[in-house]
Scaffold this motif. Sequence first.
Motif, PDB file in Angstrom:
ATOM      1  N   THR A   9       0.740  -1.409  -0.129  1.00 30.24           N
ATOM      2  CA  THR A   9       0.108  -0.222   0.135  1.00 30.24           C
ATOM      3  C   THR A   9       1.075   1.194  -0.030  1.00 30.24           C
ATOM      4  N   MET A  10       1.875   1.048   0.642  1.00 28.36           N
ATOM      5  CA  MET A  10       3.122   2.131   0.804  1.00 28.36           C
ATOM      6  C   MET A  10       3.330   2.612  -0.832  1.00 28.36           C
ATOM      7  N   VAL A  11       3.983   1.681  -1.010  1.00 29.69           N
ATOM      8  CA  VAL A  11       4.138   1.784  -2.478  1.00 29.69           C
ATOM      9  C   VAL A  11       3.236   2.205  -3.502  1.00 29.69           C
ATOM     10  N   ALA A  12       1.989   1.780  -3.299  1.00 24.77           N
ATOM     11  CA  ALA A  12       1.288   2.325  -3.989  1.00 24.77           C
ATOM     12  C   ALA A  12       0.132   4.121  -3.863  1.00 24.77           C
ATOM     13  N   VAL A  13       0.768   4.015  -2.890  1.00 27.08           N
ATOM     14  CA  VAL A  13      -0.049   5.454  -2.562  1.00 27.08           C
ATOM     15  C   VAL A  13       1.566   6.599  -3.038  1.00 27.08           C
ATOM     16  N   LYS A  32       9.469  11.335   4.510  1.00 27.05           N
ATOM     17  CA  LYS A  32       8.172  11.251   3.414  1.00 27.05           C
ATOM     18  C   LYS A  32       7.930   9.318   3.540  1.00 27.05           C
ATOM     19  N   ILE A  33       8.589   8.735   3.935  1.00 26.95           N
ATOM     20  CA  ILE A  33       7.963   6.841   4.015  1.00 26.95           C
ATOM     21  C   ILE A  33       7.681   6.641   5.433  1.00 26.95           C
ATOM     22  N   LEU A  34       8.117   7.570   6.653  1.00 23.28           N
ATOM     23  CA  LEU A  34       7.360   7.790   7.525  1.00 23.28           C
ATOM     24  C   LEU A  34       5.561   8.621   7.463  1.00 23.28           C
ATOM     25  N   THR A  35       5.524   9.392   6.684  1.00 24.95           N
ATOM     26  CA  THR A  35       4.611  10.127   5.978  1.00 24.95           C
ATOM     27  C   THR A  35       3.446   9.245   5.121  1.00 24.95           C
ATOM     28  N   LEU A  36       3.866   7.963   4.009  1.00 27.51           N
ATOM     29  CA  LEU A  36       3.508   7.357   3.704  1.00 27.51           C
ATOM     30  C   LEU A  36       3.115   6.368   4.152  1.00 27.51           C
ATOM     31  N   ALA A  38       1.851   6.518   7.627  1.00 29.44           N
ATOM     32  CA  ALA A  38       1.071   6.947   8.184  1.00 29.44           C
ATOM     33  C   ALA A  38      -0.494   6.669   7.376  1.00 29.44           C
ATOM     34  N   VAL A  39      -0.165   7.221   6.151  1.00 31.33           N
ATOM     35  CA  VAL A  39      -1.043   7.512   4.900  1.00 31.33           C
ATOM     36  C   VAL A  39      -1.665   5.635   4.987  1.00 31.33           C
ATOM     37  N   SER A  40      -0.562   5.106   4.789  1.00 25.36           N
ATOM     38  CA  SER A  40      -0.998   3.737   3.813  1.00 25.36           C
ATOM     39  C   SER A  40      -2.183   3.247   5.072  1.00 25.36           C
ATOM     40  N   VAL A  41      -1.019   3.989   6.668  1.00 27.36           N
ATOM     41  CA  VAL A  41      -2.390   2.689   7.854  1.00 27.36           C
ATOM     42  C   VAL A  41      -3.647   3.812   8.019  1.00 27.36           C
ATOM     43  N   LEU A  88      -4.658  14.691  10.580  1.00 30.20           N
ATOM     44  CA  LEU A  88      -3.204  14.408  11.734  1.00 30.20           C
ATOM     45  C   LEU A  88      -1.696  16.035  11.303  1.00 30.20           C
ATOM     46  N   GLY A  89      -1.853  16.022  10.528  1.00 27.48           N
ATOM     47  CA  GLY A  89      -0.830  17.317  10.350  1.00 27.48           C
ATOM     48  C   GLY A  89       0.293  16.326   9.805  1.00 27.48           C
ATOM     49  N   LEU A  90       0.421  15.062   8.852  1.00 27.50           N
ATOM     50  CA  LEU A  90       0.575  15.097   7.497  1.00 27.50           C
ATOM     51  C   LEU A  90       0.850  15.781   6.500  1.00 27.50           C
ATOM     52  N   PRO A  91       1.554  15.634   5.262  1.00 24.86           N
ATOM     53  CA  PRO A  91       1.681  16.373   4.636  1.00 24.86           C
ATOM     54  C   PRO A  91       1.810  15.425   3.273  1.00 24.86           C
ATOM     55  N   PHE A  92       0.570  15.598   3.092  1.00 24.27           N
ATOM     56  CA  PHE A  92      -0.261  14.226   2.373  1.00 24.27           C
ATOM     57  C   PHE A  92      -1.576  14.773   2.057  1.00 24.27           C
ATOM     58  N   HIS A  93      -1.559  15.343   0.160  1.00 24.68           N
ATOM     59  CA  HIS A  93      -2.909  15.615   0.230  1.00 24.68           C
ATOM     60  C   HIS A  93      -3.080  15.645  -1.544  1.00 24.68           C
TER      61      HIS A  93
END
Length: 127
Positions: A9-13, A32-36, A38-41, A88-93
């Motif tokens: 899922t991380m790779v896909a996102v 970026k990896i930690l953000t990915l 968290a976003v995957s979870v 949650l303050g993650l830099p994904f939009h």
Amino acid sequence: MLFVHLLITMVAVWVTTALPGITLAGQDTAAKILTLLAVSVIFGIVNLVLKPIAKTLGCLLYILTLGLFGLVVNGLLFWLTSYLAGELGLPFHVDGFWPALWGALIVSIVSSVLAGLLERGRRPEEV
């Protein structure tokens, strides 16, 4: 197996961030990896909780559209994931519905391909 699914899922996102309208910010690769991660979870939890509800409530629409309504549901869930990540303050939009729809489609395709490759690489006694 859960960890492998999370990595897929991380790779896909991550692949979706190449699309216009989907951004992943971060100061360095580790961030970026930690953000990915968290976003995957978040995406996994959103799909686990809300997707069955959406399928149940939208059953008629799934039937009438021959399953194409599923793309809309997946796009909305991906968009919701972006919203929750922002809260949650993650830099994904994700900028809107159409980038979310395409992003969800890409996540589905990449996840399926990677999962299929991993499954194919296993020996029969490992399955």
